[in-house]
Design an enzyme around this catalytic site. Sequence first.
Site, PDB file in Angstrom:
ATOM      1  N   TYR A 163      69.017  52.502  20.240  1.00 30.50           N
ATOM      2  CA  TYR A 163      70.474  52.100  20.010  1.00 30.50           C
ATOM      3  C   TYR A 163      70.849  52.066  18.900  1.00 30.50           C
ATOM      4  O   TYR A 163      71.982  52.425  18.336  1.00 30.50           O
ATOM      5  CB  TYR A 163      70.595  50.839  21.060  1.00 30.50           C
ATOM      6  CG  TYR A 163      72.253  50.478  20.737  1.00 30.50           C
ATOM      7  CD1 TYR A 163      73.137  51.157  21.403  1.00 30.50           C
ATOM      8  CD2 TYR A 163      72.493  49.116  20.041  1.00 30.50           C
ATOM      9  CE1 TYR A 163      74.500  50.776  21.371  1.00 30.50           C
ATOM     10  CE2 TYR A 163      73.793  48.921  20.025  1.00 30.50           C
ATOM     11  CZ  TYR A 163      74.763  49.628  20.543  1.00 30.50           C
ATOM     12  OH  TYR A 163      76.093  49.314  20.486  1.00 30.50           O
ATOM     13  N   LYS A 167      73.819  54.150  16.456  1.00 32.45           N
ATOM     14  CA  LYS A 167      75.061  53.565  16.186  1.00 32.45           C
ATOM     15  C   LYS A 167      74.970  53.814  14.515  1.00 32.45           C
ATOM     16  O   LYS A 167      76.176  54.080  13.937  1.00 32.45           O
ATOM     17  CB  LYS A 167      75.107  52.076  16.410  1.00 32.45           C
ATOM     18  CG  LYS A 167      75.730  51.964  18.011  1.00 32.45           C
ATOM     19  CD  LYS A 167      77.091  52.468  18.210  1.00 32.45           C
ATOM     20  CE  LYS A 167      77.565  52.230  19.482  1.00 32.45           C
ATOM     21  NZ  LYS A 167      79.130  52.889  19.564  1.00 32.45           N
TER      22      LYS A 167
END
Length: 245
Positions: A163, A167
């Site tokens: 994750y 990002k």
Amino acid sequence: MKKALITGANKGVGFETAKQLLENGYYVFVGSRDINNGKTAVEQLKQAGFEAAEAIQLDVTDIASVNAARNEIENKTEVLDVLINNAGINGGFPQAALEASAEAFQQVMDTNLYGVVRVTQAFIGLLRKASQPRIVNVSSSGCSLTLHGDPNWKYYTHKAAVYTASKAAMNMYTINLAYELRDTPFKVNAVCPGFVATDFNGHRGTGTVQEGGQRIAKYAMIGEEGPTGKFISEEHNPETGETPW
């Protein structure tokens, strides 16, 4: 009436951001991968007194869906004032750097990075027609390279290899996008809603969706004096919001 598109807006921070913009007189296209979920969200908004909202089927991982959404919105308006790239997935946990598969990285990147690219490029023409176009890429202070490299940071041990990589890559895209649009009226920023309690994190967050929605909406509505090309987390930095990449 200014018009905004929010991806992944049928629940959580996206839904709350839609409410915040509606309260400020915007017309909101509620992007939802599942059109039925989008219609349910719009019905909830209308029951709360917000009529200027409609659901748009939009799967950011499917270029045909993205282009169909663009065509549908183009048939309804000549101008898009705000794009909020909110749709995102966490990829499930745990996410160890030595154990998460390349396929897991690819799947999360497809939504969190490539999805932002697809949607932004598809809607840039409508956005260019606005007098003060705004793009907000919903990010997380948890993807800051600087903070994650600091053993004194309070979330230093909260690692999520998949994750955070997705990002951080989206943040780099934000920097490049802001640079390319630097001599235009665009304001382009990566904005963290904060660690808010939603389905996304199993409601483990310490903040509210109202707080998160307010933070995103704030940078969707900034004036000419507002920042561009910045990474904003008001939870991390209450003074200015600016956060290290």
